[in-house]
Design an enzyme around this catalytic site. Structure first.
Site, PDB file in Angstrom:
ATOM      1  N   LYS A  22     -22.887  25.813 -32.918  1.00 22.17           N
ATOM      2  CA  LYS A  22     -22.810  26.912 -33.779  1.00 22.17           C
ATOM      3  C   LYS A  22     -23.443  28.039 -33.001  1.00 22.17           C
ATOM      4  O   LYS A  22     -23.018  29.053 -32.969  1.00 22.17           O
ATOM      5  CB  LYS A  22     -23.578  26.763 -34.901  1.00 22.17           C
ATOM      6  CG  LYS A  22     -23.779  27.670 -36.159  1.00 22.17           C
ATOM      7  CD  LYS A  22     -24.050  27.177 -37.361  1.00 22.17           C
ATOM      8  CE  LYS A  22     -25.328  26.768 -37.660  1.00 22.17           C
ATOM      9  NZ  LYS A  22     -26.289  28.064 -37.683  1.00 22.17           N
ATOM     10  N   SER A  23     -24.831  27.687 -32.300  1.00 20.78           N
ATOM     11  CA  SER A  23     -25.344  28.774 -31.475  1.00 20.78           C
ATOM     12  C   SER A  23     -24.596  29.450 -30.454  1.00 20.78           C
ATOM     13  O   SER A  23     -24.228  30.523 -30.266  1.00 20.78           O
ATOM     14  CB  SER A  23     -26.567  28.384 -31.014  1.00 20.78           C
ATOM     15  OG  SER A  23     -27.581  28.141 -31.983  1.00 20.78           O
ATOM     16  N   GLY A  94     -28.043  33.910 -40.626  1.00 20.35           N
ATOM     17  CA  GLY A  94     -29.092  34.752 -39.721  1.00 20.35           C
ATOM     18  C   GLY A  94     -29.001  35.028 -38.427  1.00 20.35           C
ATOM     19  O   GLY A  94     -29.075  35.982 -37.903  1.00 20.35           O
ATOM     20  N   ARG A 122     -34.544  36.391 -46.370  1.00 18.61           N
ATOM     21  CA  ARG A 122     -34.995  35.959 -44.906  1.00 18.61           C
ATOM     22  C   ARG A 122     -35.880  37.344 -44.299  1.00 18.61           C
ATOM     23  O   ARG A 122     -35.134  38.282 -44.357  1.00 18.61           O
ATOM     24  CB  ARG A 122     -34.137  35.278 -44.418  1.00 18.61           C
ATOM     25  CG  ARG A 122     -33.626  34.063 -44.995  1.00 18.61           C
ATOM     26  CD  ARG A 122     -32.306  33.314 -44.098  1.00 18.61           C
ATOM     27  NE  ARG A 122     -32.943  32.763 -42.788  1.00 18.61           N
ATOM     28  CZ  ARG A 122     -32.053  32.123 -41.854  1.00 18.61           C
ATOM     29  NH1 ARG A 122     -30.771  31.905 -42.337  1.00 18.61           N
ATOM     30  NH2 ARG A 122     -32.442  31.732 -40.790  1.00 18.61           N
ATOM     31  N   SER A 166     -38.606  32.259 -31.957  1.00 20.78           N
ATOM     32  CA  SER A 166     -37.049  32.615 -32.614  1.00 20.78           C
ATOM     33  C   SER A 166     -36.363  32.987 -31.531  1.00 20.78           C
ATOM     34  O   SER A 166     -36.437  34.065 -30.795  1.00 20.78           O
ATOM     35  CB  SER A 166     -37.155  33.677 -33.677  1.00 20.78           C
ATOM     36  OG  SER A 166     -36.027  34.062 -33.993  1.00 20.78           O
ATOM     37  N   GLN A 168     -33.215  33.728 -32.272  1.00 24.45           N
ATOM     38  CA  GLN A 168     -32.217  34.890 -32.795  1.00 24.45           C
ATOM     39  C   GLN A 168     -33.153  36.263 -32.471  1.00 24.45           C
ATOM     40  O   GLN A 168     -32.388  37.148 -32.001  1.00 24.45           O
ATOM     41  CB  GLN A 168     -32.270  34.922 -34.432  1.00 24.45           C
ATOM     42  CG  GLN A 168     -31.441  33.469 -34.772  1.00 24.45           C
ATOM     43  CD  GLN A 168     -31.355  33.179 -36.264  1.00 24.45           C
ATOM     44  OE1 GLN A 168     -31.960  34.021 -36.954  1.00 24.45           O
ATOM     45  NE2 GLN A 168     -30.769  32.224 -36.418  1.00 24.45           N
ATOM     46  N   ASP A 314     -34.029  22.978 -36.509  1.00 23.44           N
ATOM     47  CA  ASP A 314     -32.839  22.499 -37.478  1.00 23.44           C
ATOM     48  C   ASP A 314     -32.722  20.890 -37.749  1.00 23.44           C
ATOM     49  O   ASP A 314     -31.993  20.711 -38.868  1.00 23.44           O
ATOM     50  CB  ASP A 314     -31.626  23.199 -37.011  1.00 23.44           C
ATOM     51  CG  ASP A 314     -31.628  24.571 -36.582  1.00 23.44           C
ATOM     52  OD1 ASP A 314     -32.406  25.525 -37.556  1.00 23.44           O
ATOM     53  OD2 ASP A 314     -30.891  25.002 -35.889  1.00 23.44           O
ATOM     54  N   ARG A 345     -37.143  25.305 -46.265  1.00 26.87           N
ATOM     55  CA  ARG A 345     -36.494  23.826 -45.892  1.00 26.87           C
ATOM     56  C   ARG A 345     -38.026  22.762 -45.729  1.00 26.87           C
ATOM     57  O   ARG A 345     -37.696  21.640 -45.566  1.00 26.87           O
ATOM     58  CB  ARG A 345     -36.019  23.996 -44.499  1.00 26.87           C
ATOM     59  CG  ARG A 345     -34.658  23.031 -44.646  1.00 26.87           C
ATOM     60  CD  ARG A 345     -34.078  23.316 -43.282  1.00 26.87           C
ATOM     61  NE  ARG A 345     -32.836  23.964 -43.374  1.00 26.87           N
ATOM     62  CZ  ARG A 345     -32.026  24.568 -42.326  1.00 26.87           C
ATOM     63  NH1 ARG A 345     -32.543  24.615 -41.071  1.00 26.87           N
ATOM     64  NH2 ARG A 345     -31.030  24.875 -42.545  1.00 26.87           N
ATOM     65  N   ARG A 387     -28.074  21.788 -44.098  1.00 28.39           N
ATOM     66  CA  ARG A 387     -28.895  20.892 -43.521  1.00 28.39           C
ATOM     67  C   ARG A 387     -29.573  19.793 -44.615  1.00 28.39           C
ATOM     68  O   ARG A 387     -29.672  18.725 -44.217  1.00 28.39           O
ATOM     69  CB  ARG A 387     -29.896  21.355 -42.553  1.00 28.39           C
ATOM     70  CG  ARG A 387     -29.208  22.197 -41.724  1.00 28.39           C
ATOM     71  CD  ARG A 387     -29.659  22.167 -40.067  1.00 28.39           C
ATOM     72  NE  ARG A 387     -29.231  23.251 -39.115  1.00 28.39           N
ATOM     73  CZ  ARG A 387     -28.141  23.162 -38.599  1.00 28.39           C
ATOM     74  NH1 ARG A 387     -27.332  22.141 -38.585  1.00 28.39           N
ATOM     75  NH2 ARG A 387     -27.624  24.207 -37.808  1.00 28.39           N
TER      76      ARG A 387
HETATM   77  C1  S3P Z   1     -30.505  29.955 -33.754  1.00 23.04           C
HETATM   78  C2  S3P Z   1     -31.869  29.942 -33.783  1.00 23.04           C
HETATM   79  C3  S3P Z   1     -32.841  29.408 -34.653  1.00 23.04           C
HETATM   80  C4  S3P Z   1     -32.024  28.238 -35.476  1.00 23.04           C
HETATM   81  C5  S3P Z   1     -30.613  28.856 -36.058  1.00 23.04           C
HETATM   82  C6  S3P Z   1     -29.687  29.097 -34.684  1.00 23.04           C
HETATM   83  C7  S3P Z   1     -29.897  30.702 -32.852  1.00 23.04           C
HETATM   84  O1  S3P Z   1     -33.282  30.283 -35.790  1.00 23.04           O
HETATM   85  O2  S3P Z   1     -32.586  27.759 -36.613  1.00 23.04           O
HETATM   86  O3  S3P Z   1     -30.013  27.782 -36.650  1.00 23.04           O
HETATM   87  O4  S3P Z   1     -28.470  30.587 -32.631  1.00 23.04           O
HETATM   88  O5  S3P Z   1     -30.379  31.529 -32.042  1.00 23.04           O
HETATM   89  P1  S3P Z   1     -34.415  31.186 -35.235  1.00 23.04           P
HETATM   90  O6  S3P Z   1     -34.274  32.191 -34.007  1.00 23.04           O
HETATM   91  O7  S3P Z   1     -34.987  31.948 -36.697  1.00 23.04           O
HETATM   92  O8  S3P Z   1     -35.627  29.969 -35.141  1.00 23.04           O
END
Ligand code: S3P
Length: 427
Positions: A22-23, A94, A122, A166, A168, A314, A345, A387
């Site tokens: 996914k990432s 997110g 969030r 994070s 993200q 995750d 979670r 999840r």
């Molecule tokens: C992700 C980062 C993580 C993860 C999410 C995907 C990403 O979140 O939990 O499922 O693709 O960069 P955080 O950046 O909030 O930790």
């Protein structure tokens, strides 16, 4: 709301390929949109989160075509997106919202990012603050949540140390940094997943990672790339635990992304005594890839340190399930970030284990799981958290009696065929 019923017992055998990561999938679409030329993606995640990124990009004028896991993305070049005609809906994702906030901060038009009820709860100040420091005008809803209203424009580079670990947030700042004047550096207290760094390099960007700092410079360009997305280790984790727990199981999972910053759960499972063999396969998307074979094995309790959490953030629910069946107590420390996922979670994982008759308690940011539980089937409501839904289904397989997971369709976020894939390999 669809319900999934499952009865305990059986063993897993055969082999499986999990959906594309996914990432990496989000990033392949976004970087393709910002590159010059047409990017070809194979093995894109079929999940709803990645579909949200594609639809946000389309609303910004990006042509994306293809079917199944194949996509062609016609790049618009850095800064080349068009002003949207409507609000941009990131759904439950997110990653879509935070990464696109960084991209939109650098575009000279107004935009508004929103999402579903869960995403609108969030925290978004964590991306708004650094983007404001770079010169963007950003407004959030009271409480620091989405919708995010962005008046983008010329940005200047920044050095930023995020409070939360994070990927993200890091990626949002780096994407803005590619468009900014001068150099942008993100300093991480604990390293998080580095897919942005690896994939940007594949698209021809100069990314420098040194110690805990990652830097990019503005004024460059991205070149279209061919991206083969490896399997998602966060999806593979459900198989690893299910095959470990169901007696006599022997299962192969092929083509999984084995980025060391993603597979922290494998280290934890190894410490618990899991029988998991890892064999290297050819790299994909600048990521190491592996085939795994998992055999059922008795597990022991484990202690997970706070510095390990970003590498398995995750996978805590499914690891906690493994811990409930292990010999002895397990402690997971430093799980505060789990409160800010698709649901709370941390509370959700403790509630899930308790529903199945295990003993679990939250103490501050820690989760303590007493091992050795004999699980009994339960009715579980995963609060729209994919999840938790998938963890409950695996718990149902490891429990005695019948389990009902309501709202089970939320697995579509990351792994639409999860339940059927699992039942097909159960005998
Ligand atoms: C992700 C980062 C993580 C993860 C999410 C995907 C990403 O979140 O939990 O499922 O693709 O960069 P955080 O950046 O909030 O930790």
């Amino acid at each position: 709301m669809s319900e999934r019923r499952v009865s305990g017992g059986g063993r897993l055998s055969g082999e499986v390929r999990v959906p594309g990561d996914k990432s990496v999938s989000h990033r392949a679409l976004i970087f393709g949109a910002l590159a010059e030329g047409t990017t070809q993606i194979e093995g894109l995640s079929p999940g709803a989160d990645v579909a949200s990124t594609a639809s946000v990009l389309r609303a910004l004028g990006v042509e994306i075509s293809g079917a199944g896991g194949s996509r062609s993305v016609r790049g618009r070049g850095l800064g080349g997106l068009s002003a949207p005609k409507t609000e941009l809906d990131a759904g439950n994702s997110g990653t879509t919202m935070r990464l696109m906030a960084g991209v939109l901060a650098a575009h000279p038009f107004a935009s508004r990012l929103t999402g579903d009820a869960s995403l609108r709860r969030r925290p978004m100040e964590r991306v708004a603050a650094p983007l404001r420091a770079m010169g963007a005008k950003i407004e959030l809803a009271p409480g620091g949540t989405a919708p995010i209203a962005i008046a983008g424009g010329a940005l200047r580079g920044v050095e930023w140390t995020p409070e939360a670990a994070s990927a993200q947030v890091k990626s949002s700042i780096l994407l803005a940094g590619l468009h900014a004047a001068g150099r942008t550096t993100v300093v991480e207290k604990i390293p998080t997943r580095d897919h942005t760094e690896r994939l940007l390099a594949l698209f021809g960007a100069e990314v420098e990672a040194r110690g805990g700092a990652v830097s990019v410079s503005g004024g460059g360009r991205l070149r279209a790339a061919r991206v083969g997305v490896p399997g998602d280790p966060s999806s593979a984790a459900f198989w690893a635990v299910a095959a470990s727990l169901l007696p006599d199981s022997e299962l192969a999972v092929r083509g999984v992304c084995a980025n060391p910053r993603r597979v922290g759960f494998l280290n934890v499972l190894a410490r618990m005594g899991a029988d998991l063999k890892r064999v290297p396969a050819p790299d994909q998307a600048g990521e190491p890839v592996e085939d795994w074979t998992i055999r059922a094995a008795p597990l022991s309790g484990v202690a997970v340190r706070p510095d390990e959490v970003p590498g398995l953030v995750d996978e805590v629910p499914i690891l906690a399930l493994a811990a409930s069946r292990a010999r002895g107590e397990s402690v997971f420390r430093g799980l505060g970030e789990l409160r800010h996922k698709e649901s709370d979670r941390l509370a959700g994982t403790a509630a899930l284990l308790t529903a199945f008759g295990a003993k679990a308690a939250v103490s501050g940011d820690d989760l303590i799981v007493s091992g050795g539980a004999s699980l009994r089937g339960a009715a579980f409501e995963p609060r729209d958290d994919h999840r938790l839904a998938m963890t409950a289904f695996v718990a149902g397989l490891a429990a005695e009696g019948e389990t009902r997971v309501s709202g089970a369709e939320c697995a579509e976020i990351s792994y639409p065929d999860f339940y059927d894939d699992l039942l097909e390999r159960l005998s």
